[in-house]
Design a protein around this motif. Structure first.
Motif, PDB file in Angstrom:
ATOM      1  N   ILE A  35      48.943  47.413  41.435  1.00 64.04           N
ATOM      2  CA  ILE A  35      49.346  46.319  41.019  1.00 64.04           C
ATOM      3  C   ILE A  35      48.393  45.484  40.051  1.00 64.04           C
ATOM      4  CG2 ILE A  35      50.557  44.142  41.597  1.00 64.04           C
ATOM      5  CD1 ILE A  35      51.483  44.994  44.032  1.00 64.04           C
ATOM      6  N   ALA A  36      49.007  45.063  38.948  1.00 62.07           N
ATOM      7  CA  ALA A  36      48.004  44.221  37.819  1.00 62.07           C
ATOM      8  C   ALA A  36      48.317  42.816  37.883  1.00 62.07           C
ATOM      9  CB  ALA A  36      48.123  44.686  36.583  1.00 62.07           C
ATOM     10  N   THR A  37      47.381  41.835  37.718  1.00 57.56           N
ATOM     11  CA  THR A  37      47.314  40.478  37.897  1.00 57.56           C
ATOM     12  C   THR A  37      46.446  39.973  36.890  1.00 57.56           C
ATOM     13  OG1 THR A  37      48.089  38.566  38.731  1.00 57.56           O
ATOM     14  CG2 THR A  37      46.338  39.936  40.044  1.00 57.56           C
ATOM     15  N   GLU A  38      46.399  38.730  36.601  1.00 57.08           N
ATOM     16  CA  GLU A  38      45.277  38.194  35.679  1.00 57.08           C
ATOM     17  C   GLU A  38      44.187  37.760  36.719  1.00 57.08           C
ATOM     18  OE1 GLU A  38      45.806  34.323  34.386  1.00 57.08           O
ATOM     19  OE2 GLU A  38      44.940  34.632  32.416  1.00 57.08           O
ATOM     20  N   GLY A  39      44.417  36.974  37.847  1.00 54.97           N
ATOM     21  CA  GLY A  39      43.163  36.496  38.511  1.00 54.97           C
ATOM     22  C   GLY A  39      42.802  35.063  38.060  1.00 54.97           C
ATOM     23  N   GLN A  40      43.420  34.281  37.177  1.00 49.90           N
ATOM     24  CA  GLN A  40      42.709  33.321  36.717  1.00 49.90           C
ATOM     25  C   GLN A  40      43.626  32.061  36.477  1.00 49.90           C
ATOM     26  OE1 GLN A  40      39.457  33.214  33.851  1.00 49.90           O
ATOM     27  NE2 GLN A  40      40.119  35.115  33.271  1.00 49.90           N
ATOM     28  N   VAL A 166      42.892  28.211  32.160  1.00 47.16           N
ATOM     29  CA  VAL A 166      41.579  27.585  32.486  1.00 47.16           C
ATOM     30  C   VAL A 166      40.951  26.960  31.364  1.00 47.16           C
ATOM     31  CG1 VAL A 166      39.307  27.581  33.681  1.00 47.16           C
ATOM     32  CG2 VAL A 166      41.274  28.766  34.450  1.00 47.16           C
ATOM     33  N   ASP A 167      41.014  27.599  30.291  1.00 42.35           N
ATOM     34  CA  ASP A 167      40.496  27.172  28.916  1.00 42.35           C
ATOM     35  C   ASP A 167      41.234  25.977  28.363  1.00 42.35           C
ATOM     36  OD1 ASP A 167      38.378  29.091  28.619  1.00 42.35           O
ATOM     37  OD2 ASP A 167      39.665  30.498  28.035  1.00 42.35           O
ATOM     38  N   VAL A 181      50.182  22.074  28.568  1.00 40.65           N
ATOM     39  CA  VAL A 181      51.463  22.485  29.168  1.00 40.65           C
ATOM     40  C   VAL A 181      51.138  23.530  30.152  1.00 40.65           C
ATOM     41  CG1 VAL A 181      53.793  23.114  29.049  1.00 40.65           C
ATOM     42  CG2 VAL A 181      52.936  21.355  27.580  1.00 40.65           C
ATOM     43  N   THR A 182      51.468  23.577  31.407  1.00 41.68           N
ATOM     44  CA  THR A 182      51.103  24.592  32.430  1.00 41.68           C
ATOM     45  C   THR A 182      52.236  24.483  33.456  1.00 41.68           C
ATOM     46  OG1 THR A 182      49.622  25.557  33.677  1.00 41.68           O
ATOM     47  CG2 THR A 182      49.451  23.216  33.762  1.00 41.68           C
TER      48      THR A 182
END
Ligand code: ARG
Length: 253
Positions: A35-40, A166-167, A181-182
């Protein structure tokens, strides 16, 4: 010539097999799901020190357990996640993807594991709704549904893209942009964790259903996931996780 043909056929066969998404049976035989994800993207997928965790990381752990599988996690840039599915570099992606028509052309979505939406955050309390974005610079993460929805607000001055959410948040924090926007739960968590920073939560710009994705047409794996997800949603374990992270139930109603 014969040898050349034989080699060419063998190579073509290899390529065909390599590009084949693993079915539910194949994954089960292996016992491991990649499984792939971003982690951020806290609180959904992030690193606590060196440990990958978060609401959807824990949901995935529950679902995989029900399926009798252990997860082998991969973390990489948000932009590469769905593309990697098409190349069969992993079995499934879970990284807070909203179900959109555009994405659904390229991948197969599972049932949603939560419902949320894009929220406007600013330092200036006068920036609350879409109309307040007129003439403003807005930060979003590249490749997200926030980007396409902010683009629809024609009166904005400029939209700035950032490789991670985060950036985008940092850009607002240092006032290089007027708004960010998030996800509404990301925004809530940031505001709660940094009470002195001056983040003002505005309106929701749009709502979306968030789901995991598998390679386009890998219906057996999607069905296996959906069945196990329905079980964790029924047995109280999803509800407990949701309460722990959000103090409310975030499943789609
Ligand atoms: N929900 C948004 C989308 O569908 C943002 C997802 C961002 N996820 C992440 N891991 N940074 O595009």
């Amino acid at each position: 010539m014969k040898l050349f043909k034989a080699v060419a056929t063998a190579l073509a066969l290899c390529a065909a097999f390599a590009a084949q998404a693993r079915t539910l049976d194949e994954v089960k035989k292996d016992g491991k799901i990649l499984i792939a994800t971003e982690g951020q993207f806290a609180p959904f997928n992030f690193f606590n020190g060196t440990t990958l965790t978060g609401f959807e990381v824990e949901v995935a752990e529950l679902v995989a357990k029900k399926m009798g599988l252990t997860i082998q996690w991969k973390t990489l840039g948000f932009d590469a996640l769905l593309t990697g599915l098409r190349q069969d570099r992993w079995d499934l992606v879970i990284a807070s993807h909203g179900i959109t028509e555009e994405r659904a052309k390229a991948v197969t979505f599972t049932e949603p594991h939560y419902c949320s939406g894009g929220m406007i955050i600013a330092m200036d309390p006068a920036i609350k709704g879409a109309k307040d974005l007129a003439g403003k610079i807005v930060a979003v993460q590249t490749g997200t549904s926030y980007l396409e929805n902010v683009q629809k607000v024609s009166s904005i001055k400029e939209m700035k893209n950032f490789p991670t959410d985060v950036d985008a948040r940092s850009a607002l924090n240092s006032r290089r942009v007027d708004a960010w926007v998030t996800d509404r739960f990301v925004a809530k968590a940031v505001a709660e964790k940094n009470p002195g920073a001056g983040f003002k939560l505005g309106d929701m710009l749009f709502i979306e259903r968030i789901a995991a994705a598998v390679a386009k047409g890998n219906s057996s794996l999607a069905a296996g996931w959906n069945k196990a997800l329905a079980e964790v949603m029924a047995d109280g374990s999803y509800a407990a996780l949701s309460k722990k992270y959000f103090n409310e139930d975030v499943r789609c109603q």
